[in-house]
Scaffold this motif. Structure first.
Motif, PDB file in Angstrom:
ATOM      1  N   ASP A 101      -0.591  29.905  25.457  1.00 30.24           N
ATOM      2  CA  ASP A 101      -1.056  28.664  24.858  1.00 30.24           C
ATOM      3  C   ASP A 101      -2.497  28.431  25.306  1.00 30.24           C
ATOM      4  O   ASP A 101      -3.072  29.230  26.063  1.00 30.24           O
ATOM      5  N   GLY A 116       6.652  23.826  21.945  1.00 31.98           N
ATOM      6  CA  GLY A 116       6.573  25.279  22.079  1.00 31.98           C
ATOM      7  C   GLY A 116       7.537  25.984  21.156  1.00 31.98           C
ATOM      8  O   GLY A 116       8.515  25.398  20.751  1.00 31.98           O
ATOM      9  N   PRO A 117       7.214  27.221  20.806  1.00 29.71           N
ATOM     10  CA  PRO A 117       6.097  28.035  21.261  1.00 29.71           C
ATOM     11  C   PRO A 117       4.740  27.646  20.671  1.00 29.71           C
ATOM     12  O   PRO A 117       4.647  26.991  19.661  1.00 29.71           O
ATOM     13  N   ARG A 118       3.721  28.088  21.400  1.00 32.12           N
ATOM     14  CA  ARG A 118       2.328  27.957  21.029  1.00 32.12           C
ATOM     15  C   ARG A 118       1.698  29.352  21.040  1.00 32.12           C
ATOM     16  O   ARG A 118       2.396  30.349  21.254  1.00 32.12           O
TER      17      ARG A 118
END
Lengths: 446, 495, 495, 446
Positions: free
Chosen positions: D134, D273-275
């Motif tokens: 991220d 998330g996810p990123r």
């Protein structure tokens, strides 16, 4: 808006120029003057706005996940495993059309061949088409086919037939002038065999359902078939295929044609559509020649390898035109493939278990309902149970709805002789807490 | 390649499902007469095996997302993915058709709104969304025409006129409704022969079924005259909406004089074709025919909201169970809302531009004739008859050779009035580059036909299977695994 | 094949998007110094073109749904589709991480429940779900070990012990946490050399990072002794969960003596690998380490319900923004609930059965050595060293040749302690027939190596591209279209 | 349960027999006695039951479709076109892993190369990796990389940094003992250049964000870069890439390293998330050698055709082990591909429009908020707007929530000097009716 789907919006001028035209209008010069006009329609919107708007609209529907429901009467809440939905959303299946070019459509062709094959195992007949629109139209087409095959003009059906199917049949019967005769039920809620014998003379076909519209297993399937055959009629059986893990294949019980609803496998309820009608028949050239619908066959390619192709097309409208066995062209291929994937997932054991769980859940529902209302008919029920109330059912329905329960399907309107009756249904998805909440509520409102 | 049948992948004892337990584990006895005794030869596989099998099968199939798919009269346009997302909403999937109308206001609103769009698009006054497909819509339409005449006591109107260029479903639908089909020939322009039409109409005429533009892609420019002739004879005009993509947002069938219209949501309105279905074939009528529509219709009323209206006294009844292919209807409305007025006009303009661009680029290529007028709408029909005469290469061979270039073939041998027809409908969602590549491929095939015809006649060469033997399939039908098994046991099959 | 780059498909003026209009169409001026002046060389395509491009690319890729994918240490098991369906719920997608906890009780409950499952599965007392992947989890774990020692004033504990068979992430993670990495050799059984371990531990020992079963697929049967040695020296035991699939539902790292554990939800718990991620690497610790976990943890309390707990005074802080890869967490919990106790046990039993079945079937095939013990857990490492010596065919060649049979290669050249390693992990979701076919292919490659080695050395032959030149890629890096464009303009590239 | 995923559950005995074993237990004979045990876990359930249960649990989350929300502060509600989600769910992408075998992974490799290429165009730097976890971890890794490259030990960041990113940086900095120095904001809410000059000495890197945590465009990016470079530090810019259609590429403004959040394209919020972290750098061997993460490169196959492959792997942990530039192995490939598809869909015009619409909607929100509360800082805002209230923000938050509006992100806890402040955010998805309802509500509760 919409140009994001239309690549050549950006190439208008260039393309016009290349073909020597000055304007798009010149492409419409053959349209009579004044006929081209501005439409009174809203402006296009962004995908996001439409997503928001339609999500909100659809959220206004109460789903069965929001409000437990006991509706059945031909549409049932079955669980569709996630992989079934996932696979039919694969764009190679989803965005293809009728497999006119078999060499690049073997996937869909084989999947449909497998659908036909799986249904054949279930219903016990070797000839199956690649789907009709739904059970109702399949049944109506079976009536027309019976008339073509026997060259007779009467189709015999139970009086206890769903209003949906009855009206479809009547519409289809109107054109060729097929007479539809109804046979009443007896005190057990099953077809009255004596009345059938009285009416069967000169019938093209006799139709019976398993289970019947009241959810009851008709025990005398074979006898009905014999009566039909003795009268020279074709024997048409309509079947809920989810029962066929535990109940004998209609083909083994004498059926010449089997129809039913394939969408009970692999498709959600979708407010009633799409569906996919099962249509199967015996391996008899006389019958096959008169069969409606598309059929996939196994053959070879130029190198002798196994391949699949649309076959027996000389029955169909694009070749026979006015003399075709049916006008059907687009069918319900993807719904059929979903059914095939679901069936392949269940296998013999799963199909048996499915039937048993539904049977037991229905029995539980029936037992519980009998504590609070009248159950007019005995016998074995599968999914639907006919319940008779003393109060007007509309009052009961309101009371249930106030308690966030959706009751059954009122049939008093269609069968006034049954009084304030409704069909309450269970399937494998029915939860004990739903039934118990229903009974508690009925104790208050019924 | 060469994926086995699912039955051949079965291994005893494998399980692919999970099943909730019954509420109460009591034993319920199926009556002996009904108990299943015959074997249930279903395959046994685990879920991963099922997924791999159908994933592989999907990879043996060509769809719109794979490339150009210019099947004439099929309108194989791109199917926007947002349609799929909206159709997957729980408010679609988990809703029962018999629910109290107060609990399905969203669903009914969608049906009602779609009707409003379709009315304006066609110039009709009322629509049913019940028909499951185009042919089901045609049947609905001709049944309405039938009911109208009968209602007026005109029992003698037993003839339905259908041009020789019509889709096969037209005569088939008319026949199902009990009509005698009278074929009307086309003139040298590829349009309805007015004199023949004049001669054909009579007091027996129930109506005329017409596609406009017709299956040649040619606009029936004398449509107002045609309408006059049919109406004057007391017949009604039926519009086969298969080709609506050509005039969408520009011209309305209602303004051409049509009384009944069916549409194909899966063609014009971008819902996917699913390998042959589900489709959806709404039918619209002018005001004077609305009492004959199937039940139920969708009504709206300030107090009650949206409701299902069964009060259609002269209704033809039902042409399908319930209310139509709702999940398809949702997709079509999604598309319409995104496109809007201008978008729809853009659709037909570019669809027509694409077809004419292709026509002009291919025109004059050796072996391909272009009968009838040059100006087309959404599709064009070339004839491979010169090629066949000069080289022996048939339309079928050209189609198969196209597959070798990774391209889908056009519709072939239709309409019947063009010999060795190659019926090409690019739609508005293909790019100029795809059109150029298609023309290039057809030109190259022409060169091959005249220099090395065998390579075309034996095509395809690069596909998963080679040319498929449909004669064998019809001669010795193997329709199901059950039949195959039996034939194999008897040693009568070697596939 | 040979799909162009998306940039090469661009045509000026094409549009693929729709954008809502601004609420108010006022002009807002970007400060001159910041205004974009450099060109924005993004491609211009319509949505159908974008969809076709990525559909074609997807068809040039091999996934678990395409066939066996026995990458050792990667646990490429089938990813149930129900995981995807649940993860696509609006209650996942449209939820902001900073929402009031009363509005995200569902999300917090899912995290809390998953933690309970993982605790019982590993024998740990508390979990963080924050780490985004296995390596991120390892970093979390070693940072916790670091914080623990520092908190106790043991600043001298700067050494992390790592066996020579360990995953490369282990030493890398330890180094990122500031540790000096001490490599522990394996013995002839392929397990940790106890004597070497004894010699390595000291008052500088922070801990030992271990996988059990290890990367050879061999269970460290002296694990209790290993734990004793490390603990006695004051070090902690770290469990690399990459290989948990071998003991799932049967043996718990906590019972082996481990103090810190990371798991890979994308390996053991069936969430898809997405071409390299997202993964998820939860870290569990024994009670005495729970005050060092990253913030926030998920708490539960009758009155408050589920909540985010930032009150972890000795916390190492955060190893990633927010709470972890929530959409992956949802998938893992879905899987666990379906599997249940017995299902998890079935997973490891069949995973181990499959690996040993393959081992026994392949064992003795010419060219493939089987160093170390025969009894394996979920994976096995063969050595192609004999083949290389005798024929010149390397592990790499064997791997490439497998591709020709439509099979994915094993992990190769790892672990480093086996020369020409072929590290095969079938997982429990492949069938016996797939295992047999894999063994058959490896045997056939062996035959080819000894009879016609060139066919193996030049493999693959039937793939979309032939053997890819990774030396060239490293020598003259072309990382982006921007670089490619520049090189091409200079005439320095001919691809 | 679970056997439906495990084909060989049906083949246990047969397989054991074939390899000469009597029982599964013998396969676990190397596990110390007593270590194998029964786990205390629930029984497995059917897919349907789990579907019902988790659907119900997830329905307890209030989504932004249920409750309009003004939360931003690093996570934003952007609309993801349906085809993006559809394409990354294609199982060939979804169920593949790191493309170790390039010959059968060209699709994922090319998609990732395209991701790298698209990001390179956006940020104006030619070297981009295939994703970090991220933005926060990318920034932290950039700090570590700066230290490795410059062999210095101090990383300078704005004080107005998100608490998330700050804590991630601190954790990553702990191991190598990197000193993190914070520079305050000036009266315009932007980095105080004078203070920076005082602190920049001996810095390995200087970090700035665009827009900054308060949503304000930092105008002096180039000046900050010059200050950094003059001090021998690397200049690291963190950028919200959705602004890069209208704001100059950081690479053109002097950045040596650009980090940011790729998941703003193509991914829903997913509760955080996810990123996928953006990581880009200049084409400088010294920098590339120290770069973390996986990189896809273009090369040739044995026949000279274009092909893609993972490259420059000698930086990575599986080869360099303890000496690797990072420990990252699994990254966020699929999130990166989603971002690529979304970016390819937007194109230059779409990216510009996106930036403009967000800019305008933010301006509208800011203007409206200024009617009911204090806006401490001027300047141009993008997405986030810092608002100061007189009442405790918790009270305002409650009042809004009662009115089914979710207010902004309270920052008083992290920046007590700003009082009862919160960040309220707008994006292209923000609706006028939401903002108007917010202002109406604030008039009542603020």
């Amino acid at each position: 808006m919409g140009k994001h789907y239309i690549p050549n919006s950006a190439n208008r001028e260039e393309m016009l120029k290349e073909i020597g035209l000055s304007s798009i209008e010149s492409l419409f010069s053959d349209v009579p003057r004044g006929m081209v006009k501005e439409f009174n329609l809203p402006d296009g919107k962004s995908e996001y706005e439409v997503f928001l708007e339609l999500s909100e609209v659809l959220s206004k529907n109460k789903t069965i996940l929001d409000t437990p429901s006991f509706l059945g009467a031909g549409t049932y809440f079955h669980y569709v495993p996630a992989h079934v939905k996932y696979l039919i959303e694969r764009s190679e299946f989803l965005t293809s059309y009728t497999p006119y070019q078999p060499e690049i459509s073997q996937g869909m062709l084989q999947a449909l061949f497998e659908y036909q094959s799986l249904i054949a195992e279930l219903v016990g007949l070797p000839i199956v088409n690649a789907s009709m629109y739904d059970w109702g139209t399949a049944m109506a087409e079976a009536a027309l086919m019976s008339a073509r095959v026997t060259r007779k003009n009467k189709f015999v059906v139970p009086k206890h037939l769903s209003p949906e199917k009855k009206r479809v049949l009547e519409t289809y019967a109107a054109g060729p002038g097929l007479e539809v005769v109804e046979i009443p039920w007896d005190e057990s809620g099953q077809l009255d065999l004596e009345k059938l014998k009285e009416e069967v003379d000169s019938a093209a076909g006799v139709y019976i359902e398993l289970p019947n519209f009241f959810g009851i297993l008709e025990e005398n399937i074979e006898e009905v078939g014999e009566i039909a055959h003795d009268a020279g009629a074709l024997f048409v059986v309509g079947v809920d295929p989810t029962i066929l893990g535990i109940v004998e294949a209609p083909g083994e019980l004498g059926a010449d044609i089997v129809v039913g609803e394939a969408a009970y496998f692999g498709s959600p309820m979708n407010f009633g559509g799409p569906r996919a009608g099962i249509f199967a028949t015996r391996n008899d050239r006389k019958l096959i020649r008169q069969m409606p619908g598309r059929i996939i066959g196994m053959t070879k390619d130029a190198e002798g390898r196994r391949a699949f192709v649309m076959t027996l097309q000389t029955r169909e409208q694009h070749i026979r035109r006015a003399k075709a066995t049916s006008n059907i062209c687009s069918n319900e291929a993807l719904v059929a493939v979903a059914a095939a994937i679901h069936l392949a997932t269940l296998g013999p054991r799963g199909l048996r278990e499915l039937g048993e769980v539904i049977l037991k859940n229905t029995a539980y529902l029936k037992k519980k309902l009998s504590e609070v209302a009248e159950i007019p008919f005995g016998g074995i029920n599968f999914k639907d149970v006919l319940v008779r109330f003393e109060k007007p059912y509309s009052e009961i329905h309101e009371g249930l709805l106030e308690r966030n329960i959706h009751g059954g399907y009122y049939i008093g309107k269609h069968f006034p002789e049954l009084g304030e009756s409704a069909l309450f249904a269970a399937t494998e998805t029915t939860r004990k807490e739903w039934v118990d909440a229903l009974i508690d509520a009925l104790k208050e409102v019924a | 390649w060469g994926e086995p049948l699912i039955f051949e992948l079965s291994r005893e004892g494998r399980i692919g499902y999970t099943m909730p337990k019954p509420i109460e584990d009591v034993s319920v006895e199926i009556p002996e007469k009904l108990r299943r005794k015959s074997p249930l030869n279903l395959p046994e596989l685990s879920e991963p095996e099922v997924v791999k099998h159908y994933t592989r099968l999907s990879e043996m199939n060509y769809g719109v997302d794979n490339g150009i798919y210019p099947l004439g009269s099929c309108t194989m346009k791109y199917n926007p993915k947002i349609n799929e997302e909206i159709a997957a909403h729980p408010g679609v999937a988990y809703v029962h058709p018999y629910q109290d109308e107060r609990t399905v206001q969203g669903a009914l609103k969608i049906m009602w709104e779609l009707e409003q769009w379709l009315k304006e698009i066609t110039g009709m006054d009322r629509f049913t969304l019940q028909p499951a497909a185009g042919a089901n819509g045609e049947f609905t339409g001709v049944m309405i025409i039938r009911a109208y005449h009968l209602d007026r006591g005109e029992t003698q109107r037993t003839e339905m006129l259908v041009p020789d260029s019509a889709h096969g479903t037209n005569p088939a639908s008319a026949a199902m409704a009990g009509f005698k089909v009278i074929e009307i020939p086309s003139n040298e322009n590829g349009t309805v022969d007015l004199e023949a039409l004049e001669n054909a109409v009579s007091e027996r005429t129930a109506g005329l079924m017409l596609t406009n533009p017709n299956t040649l892609g040619i606009f029936e420019d004398e449509i107002l005259e045609i309408a006059k002739i049919v109406h004057r004879a007391g017949g009604l005009l039926y519009y086969d909406g298969a080709n609506l993509n050509a005039v969408l947002g520009k011209v309305r069938p209602g303004d051409m004089g049509f009384d009944v219209v069916h549409l194909n949501l899966h063609k014009t309105f971008s819902t996917p074709h699913g390998g042959g279905g589900p489709g959806s074939g709404p039918v619209g009528v002018k005001d004077f025919l609305k009492d004959y529509l199937p039940v139920p219709l969708v009504g709206y009323d300030e107090e009650r909201g949206y409701y299902l209206d069964y009060d259609v006294p002269k209704s033809i009844g039902k042409v399908k169970e319930l209310y139509g292919n709702f999940a398809v209807i949702v997709r079509a409305l999604t598309y319409l809302k995104i496109m809007g007025r201008d978008g729809l006009k853009e659709v037909s303009e570019i669809a027509v531009l694409n077809a004419n661009y292709l026509t002009q680029k291919l025109k004059g290529t050796k072996g391909y004739g272009l009968p009838h007028k040059e100006l087309r709408k959404h599709e064009v029909v070339f004839s491979a008859e010169p090629m066949k005469k000069e080289t022996g290469v048939k339309a079928l061979d050209v189609a198969k050779r196209l597959l070798d270039f990774g391209l889908h073939a056009p519709t072939i041998y239709f309409p019947l009035i063009v010999h060795e027809a190659l019926m090409i409908e690019p739609t508005e969602t293909v790019s100029k580059e795809e059109l150029d590549a298609y023309v290039e491929a057809l030109k190259r095939i022409s060169e091959e036909a005249y220099s090395n015809p065998e390579v075309v006649k034996n095509a395809p060469h690069s596909t998963a299977v080679k040319r498929v033997d449909d004669v064998l399939a019809a001669k010795r039908p193997i329709i199901t695994w059950r039949m195959y098994r039996e034939l194999r046991e008897k040693g009568e099959v070697d596939i």
